[in-house]
Enzyme design. Structure first.
Site, PDB file in Angstrom:
ATOM      1  N   HIS A   1       9.599 -97.384 -36.242  1.00  0.00           N
ATOM      2  CA  HIS A   1       9.948 -95.962 -36.310  1.00  0.00           C
ATOM      3  C   HIS A   1      10.226 -95.499 -37.742  1.00  0.00           C
ATOM      4  CE1 HIS A   1      14.378 -97.007 -36.077  1.00  0.00           C
ATOM      5  NE2 HIS A   1      14.454 -95.922 -36.822  1.00  0.00           N
TER       6      HIS A   1
ATOM      7  N   ASP B   1       9.688-102.091 -31.544  1.00  0.00           N
ATOM      8  CA  ASP B   1      10.009-101.339 -32.760  1.00  0.00           C
ATOM      9  C   ASP B   1      10.016-102.284 -33.969  1.00  0.00           C
ATOM     10  OD1 ASP B   1      10.733 -99.311 -34.456  1.00  0.00           O
ATOM     11  OD2 ASP B   1      12.829 -99.200 -33.791  1.00  0.00           O
TER      12      ASP B   1
ATOM     13  N   SER C   1      18.214 -98.178 -40.480  1.00  0.00           N
ATOM     14  CA  SER C   1      17.051 -98.537 -39.670  1.00  0.00           C
ATOM     15  C   SER C   1      16.095 -99.457 -40.401  1.00  0.00           C
ATOM     16  CB  SER C   1      16.274 -97.292 -39.269  1.00  0.00           C
ATOM     17  OG  SER C   1      16.817 -96.715 -38.135  1.00  0.00           O
TER      18      SER C   1
END
Length: 246
Positions: free
Chosen positions: A63, A107, A200
């Protein structure tokens, strides 16, 4: 944030219901250059983290994908040139072919650097898992993400958090119907400590092996909503095969 939808924030672990809550909350400033595998993904600004797994490849979260990325290594204070950094552009950026941007299953993403980096005390690789880690294993999470559960404080200095790998049953109970076999929860059910926006793609390292990638959560550091991470041990074959083919 729409509570019915996942939102992959640019430069953030996916978090809802609070947009500004995806960072390391409740952690501490890492000792300088003590996390030599940690990288910053940059597109004119820091937007995600990643982990160096060999001298020309970085693993991050799918992502975090952008068409062009500069990978910054050897960083501690990301807003000051300290003299130890290496900045290398991406040559290839490869998302997992089964990445689902809605559920955030799979992911994970690989970045091939345009040239090999120089490995030294400040820029080093982290090992891929030899096996999956059991619940209760103590892990180290790191990143430059927001440090507040409510509000924004983006740190200059790399932040660290020590946290346990939670039982899968607790993970699934925290997010009914949202947790796949490719996800793990790391953190504290009581809240107060977590990863958040800007973290992230960054590492979760347990016993010297990369077991997790910062992925998503509901808010940050909220009670009964621990951070959710990509389960790297499920992807070792894909990582090795992709590197060999590219």
């Amino acid at each position: 944030m729409n509570s019915l939808l996942f939102l992959a924030l640019v430069g953030a672990a996916v978090a809802f219901p609070v947009d500004d809550d995806d960072k390391i909350v409740g952690g501490y400033t890492c000792r300088e250059n003590s996390i030599p595998y940690q990288v910053s993904l940059n597109s004119g600004y820091h937007f995600c983290g990643g982990s160096l797994i060999n001298d020309q490849w970085v693993v991050s979260a799918a992502h975090c994908y952008k068409t062009r990325i500069q990978v910054r290594l050897g960083e501690h204070n990301i807003n000051v040139l300290e003299g130890n950094e290496q900045f290398v552009n991406s040559a290839k950026i490869i998302k997992h072919p089964n990445f689902n941007s809605r559920t955030l299953n799979n992911d994970i993403m690989l970045i091939k650097l345009a040239s090999p980096v120089t490995l030294n005390a400040r820029v080093a690789t982290v090992a891929l898992p030899s096996s999956c880690a059991p619940a209760g294993t103590q892990c180290l999470i790191s990143g430059w993400g927001n440090t507040l559960s409510f509000g924004v404080n983006n740190p200059d200095l790399l932040q660290c958090l020590d946290a346990p790998l939670l039982p899968q049953a607790d993970c699934e109970a925290s997010y009914p119907g949202k947790i796949t076999n490719n996800m793990i929860c790391v953190g504290f059910l009581e809240g107060g400590k977590d990863s958040c926006q800007g973290d992230s793609g960054g590492p979760v390292v347990c016993n010297g092996q990369l077991q997790g990638i910062v992925s998503w959560g509901y808010g940050c550091a909220l009670k009964d909503n621990p951070g959710v991470y990509t389960k790297v041990c499920n992807y070792v074959d894909w990582i090795q095969d992709t590197i060999a083919a590219n």
